[in-house]
Design a protein around this motif. Structure first.
Motif: not given
Length: 93
Positions: A70-93
């Motif tokens: 609909d092309h309307r503006l939406r406010w987003i409040a985002a937060s997360g933390k970058l984590e390193r998994k045991a296999d070395g992969e990183t993920v922001l959750t």
């Protein structure tokens, strides 16, 4: 949400997908960045880069998106933390 920087993909739960007007994923960072309001794009890019580079990997930002349906503006409040998994992969959750 989950973001996998090495693979440049987001995965969303159903409610987050609805907010962004997207499927559950995978969705590329560029596709999300394209939704960010132009006045917020520099802060968005800086927050993403800082989350990748920071030792604690925290991500916090309020920003606007233009919803694709609909092309309307939406406010987003985002937060997360970058984590390193045991296999070395990183993920922001």
């Amino acid at each position: 949400f989950e973001y996998y920087p090495e693979e440049d993909r987001f995965l969303f739960d159903p409610s987050t997908a609805k907010v962004f007007g997207a499927g559950r994923g995978p969705i590329a960072l560029a596709a999300i960045s394209a939704l960010v309001h132009h006045d917020d794009s520099m802060a968005w890019q800086k927050a993403v880069e800082e989350a990748r580079d920071a030792k604690d990997g925290h991500f916090r930002l309020e920003f606007r998106i233009e919803h694709p349906s609909d092309h309307r503006l939406r406010w987003i409040a985002a937060s997360g933390k970058l984590e390193r998994k045991a296999d070395g992969e990183t993920v922001l959750t």
